[in-house]
Design a protein around this motif. Sequence first.
Motif, PDB file in Angstrom:
ATOM      1  N   PRO A 104       0.746   9.427   2.235  1.00 37.25           N
ATOM      2  CA  PRO A 104       1.713   8.376   1.916  1.00 37.25           C
ATOM      3  C   PRO A 104       1.941   7.444   3.097  1.00 37.25           C
ATOM      4  N   THR A 105       2.064   6.177   2.783  1.00 34.60           N
ATOM      5  CA  THR A 105       2.388   5.189   3.804  1.00 34.60           C
ATOM      6  C   THR A 105       3.890   5.203   4.054  1.00 34.60           C
ATOM      7  N   PRO A 154       0.854  -1.198   0.000  1.00 30.54           N
ATOM      8  CA  PRO A 154       0.000   0.000   0.000  1.00 30.54           C
ATOM      9  C   PRO A 154       0.889   1.248   0.000  1.00 30.54           C
ATOM     10  N   LEU A 155       0.620   2.176  -0.911  1.00 29.77           N
ATOM     11  CA  LEU A 155       1.444   3.377  -1.025  1.00 29.77           C
ATOM     12  C   LEU A 155       0.769   4.612  -0.450  1.00 29.77           C
ATOM     13  N   PHE A 156      -0.568   4.628  -0.487  1.00 26.73           N
ATOM     14  CA  PHE A 156      -1.294   5.807   0.007  1.00 26.73           C
ATOM     15  C   PHE A 156      -2.504   5.346   0.827  1.00 26.73           C
ATOM     16  N   ASP A 157      -2.771   6.060   1.891  1.00 23.03           N
ATOM     17  CA  ASP A 157      -3.927   5.810   2.749  1.00 23.03           C
ATOM     18  C   ASP A 157      -5.100   6.608   2.197  1.00 23.03           C
ATOM     19  N   ARG A 158      -6.143   5.911   1.784  1.00 22.23           N
ATOM     20  CA  ARG A 158      -7.297   6.561   1.162  1.00 22.23           C
ATOM     21  C   ARG A 158      -8.448   6.779   2.143  1.00 22.23           C
ATOM     22  N   LEU A 190       7.040   6.511   1.620  1.00 17.35           N
ATOM     23  CA  LEU A 190       8.094   7.434   2.058  1.00 17.35           C
ATOM     24  C   LEU A 190       9.482   6.798   1.931  1.00 17.35           C
ATOM     25  N   ALA A 191       9.547   5.482   2.128  1.00 15.34           N
ATOM     26  CA  ALA A 191      10.830   4.792   1.980  1.00 15.34           C
ATOM     27  C   ALA A 191      11.271   4.740   0.524  1.00 15.34           C
ATOM     28  N   LEU A 192      10.294   4.641  -0.388  1.00 17.11           N
ATOM     29  CA  LEU A 192      10.619   4.568  -1.818  1.00 17.11           C
ATOM     30  C   LEU A 192      10.891   5.946  -2.431  1.00 17.11           C
ATOM     31  N   GLU A 193      10.422   7.004  -1.777  1.00 16.86           N
ATOM     32  CA  GLU A 193      10.487   8.349  -2.364  1.00 16.86           C
ATOM     33  C   GLU A 193      11.899   8.801  -2.750  1.00 16.86           C
TER      34      GLU A 193
END
Length: 301
Positions: A59-60, A48-52, A64-67
């Motif tokens: 951002p999850t 999951p990348l974003f909390d909807r 943030l780790a991938l950013e």
Amino acid sequence: MAFTSDSLAIFLAVLDAGSFSAAARKLGRVPSAVSMAIAQLEAELDLPLFDRATRKALPTNAALALEPQARQVICQLNLLDAQALQLHKGLEKRLTIAMAPELQTGRWSQPLEILAQAFPSLEVEVRSATQTEAIRLLHDGSVQLALVFERPGIDERESFLEAGSQLLVAVASPRHPAGQNSGSPLPEEAFAEQRQIIVASGKATGSDPRMVLSRRIWLTDSYLATLDLVQSGLGWAYLPQPLVEPLIASGALAEVRFDNMANRLRLWVDIIWIKSRPLGLGARRYLEVMRQLFEKEPPRA
């Protein structure tokens, strides 16, 4: 492969905008297309990348780790695109310039700062070469541009741009006879016997003849070496004003006094290239910047 250039751009746009709808406006797309692209990316990554849960796309921890890496990859892709475009427009892989040693302390290196910013992938090589050697390197194709002092004749194979002038000052150690300004200037006959130190390759004839006044010559391959010998009291030399001015002011060097001519020599500078060899984008930009710099100066008297 989960990440592509398109999915990276969408991922970062949502991070920056804070919502799918704002990211869609930024990208010129409809919100549903952005939401679908993120959902597909999450499915392929199984993360999951974003909390909807709210109207904002938060951002999850995974996002943030991938950013940081995502931004680095996008930056590299942009640089790659820019390099490809520059190559298409004629950017050479390497720009090689032969430059007389007297010119390396002046403004003739300033355009390289602009080239480094405009063309990060361009390799630049500056070769220190005497007048004769620089012209030889130009004609045999080893360099694209040669910066030399103005010559009496014109070679029809060459094009040139006049690029200002360099002021050379005759200097010596205060301990050297030529640097003892308290006495009378040395006459021409006596001065010809004072050792002169010249930057040249193999023989003094590689330098401009206007700079060779003595019958006793020592040669070096750099101005730093020449300066060291002069400060040691081993001879006198013509050195660029920007290099010696602070040393003269501090008393570490003295200006040589001639009894029959001025002790400062102003030599005009030409940048030359071969007419039959088209210049690359980097070389053309270098000339353009030099032309702009020279236009700001007063006209030649």
